[in-house]
Design a protein around this motif. Sequence first.
Motif, short mmCIF file in Angstrom:
data_model
loop_
_atom_site.label_atom_id
_atom_site.label_comp_id
_atom_site.label_asym_id
_atom_site.label_seq_id
_atom_site.Cartn_x
_atom_site.Cartn_y
_atom_site.Cartn_z
N ALA A 159 7.32 -3.69 2.07
CA ALA A 159 6.11 -3.98 2.85
C ALA A 159 4.85 -3.41 2.20
O ALA A 159 3.78 -4.02 2.24
CB ALA A 159 6.26 -3.42 4.26
N ASP A 160 4.98 -2.25 1.56
CA ASP A 160 3.80 -1.64 0.95
C ASP A 160 3.29 -2.44 -0.26
O ASP A 160 2.20 -2.15 -0.76
CB ASP A 160 4.07 -0.18 0.58
CG ASP A 160 3.99 0.73 1.81
OD1 ASP A 160 3.59 0.23 2.89
OD2 ASP A 160 4.32 1.93 1.70
N GLU A 161 4.08 -3.44 -0.69
CA GLU A 161 3.57 -4.31 -1.77
C GLU A 161 2.37 -5.12 -1.30
O GLU A 161 1.52 -5.48 -2.10
CB GLU A 161 4.66 -5.30 -2.23
CG GLU A 161 5.76 -4.67 -3.05
CD GLU A 161 6.86 -5.67 -3.40
OE1 GLU A 161 6.58 -6.90 -3.51
OE2 GLU A 161 8.01 -5.23 -3.57
N VAL A 162 2.30 -5.43 -0.01
CA VAL A 162 1.15 -6.22 0.45
C VAL A 162 -0.05 -5.33 0.75
O VAL A 162 -1.19 -5.77 0.65
CB VAL A 162 1.47 -7.12 1.68
CG1 VAL A 162 2.51 -8.17 1.35
CG2 VAL A 162 1.87 -6.32 2.88
N GLN A 163 0.19 -4.08 1.07
CA GLN A 163 -0.89 -3.10 1.27
C GLN A 163 -0.27 -1.71 1.45
O GLN A 163 0.59 -1.54 2.33
CB GLN A 163 -1.71 -3.46 2.52
CG GLN A 163 -2.91 -2.55 2.74
CD GLN A 163 -3.80 -3.07 3.86
OE1 GLN A 163 -4.49 -4.06 3.70
NE2 GLN A 163 -3.74 -2.40 5.00
#
Length: 326
Positions: A159-163
């Motif tokens: 999930a942290d790949e998108v922000q």
Amino acid sequence: MAVYTDISEDDLKTFLSAYDVGELTSYKGIAEGVENSNFLLHTTTGAFILTLYEKRVDPGDLPFFLGLMQHLADRGLNCPLPLARTDGALLGTLSGRPAAMITFLEGMWLRKPEAAHCREVGRALAEMHVAGEGFALTRENALSVSGWRPLWDKAKDRADEVQPGVAAEIAAELDHLEANWPSDLPAGVIHADLFPDNVFFLGENLSGVIDFYFACNDLLAYDVSICLNAWCFEKDGAFNMTKGMALLAGYQSVRPLTAGEIAALPLLARGSALRFFLTRLYDWLTTPAGALVVKKDPLEYLRKLQFHRSVNTALEYGLTISEPDA
Ligand SMILES: Nc1ncnc2c1ncn2[C@@H]1O[C@H](COP(=O)(O)OP(=O)(O)O)[C@@H](O)[C@H]1O
Ligand SMILES: N[C@@H](CCOP(=O)(O)O)C(=O)O
């Protein structure tokens, strides 16, 4: 463009031979939608939509979706009707997928809806909720509160790949929603995806509603919260209270919200924002690069979720208490 499964002309002609629709004159994939593969067909008897049901559709749910369209159309709602084959079946198989033909609805969806359109949508949503009463089949909402964690578990590690920071924020939100989700509000058949691309207008008038493939039994006010999310925010992320007021007034002109629904609306709106964040996040991370589909931005729904966390009462959405139209 949502065409995940290609069809050959020969296979299509064989498929159509089971229907009383005349001869095929043209067909093309439709450049809209994200869930299923859709084709616009012209035959010597008219225009039709052919849908091949893809990954998120459980074939066991198709009688619910197709039966619901029939039920709602019988009660005066303008929605597509499934076409029966000459053997009476509503479903066939094409390119290895369950497939159905539905009637073509005239109209255009609005890229820039105004408050007047939001009022029409609110009214149509309430009309659908009322018309759904008495529908014999039921379908649990796989994308309500109990479905969010399994979806989250499949996406959280990336999930942290998108922000950066998203994973922790969503984990806390999910805990909060699971602990506080209401269960005692009025329930019935909901559309569950009444976004602008699923509502057609002819001029200023709402001409029809499509895409019942998330429809299910759930809290009616949850459906209202989905529409607040889908219709009442501007491109810059700001909530437009004039649109919210119009949508809620349109809804209440047909079906006034109960005190419990009004109190729960900010929480329900957080939940529906999370639901669309999660499916968009999952698709963002998993849709193959070559797929003919425009991926939707999950962060749009993170920002909406953050807005709803700041809302204390439904008055901030523009709610006014109104009487049913005469
Ligand atoms: N009954 C219909 N009449 C006219 N156009 C339709 C109809 N059903 C679908 N479409 C067209 O196909 C597009 C995608 O349909 P939709 O049901 O939203 O697909 P998906 O389930 O993949 O999101 C719509 O935006 C619309 O352009
Ligand atoms: N409305 C959902 C995605 C499903 O879109 P549809 O094309 O099936 O209406 C979203 O915006 O995430």
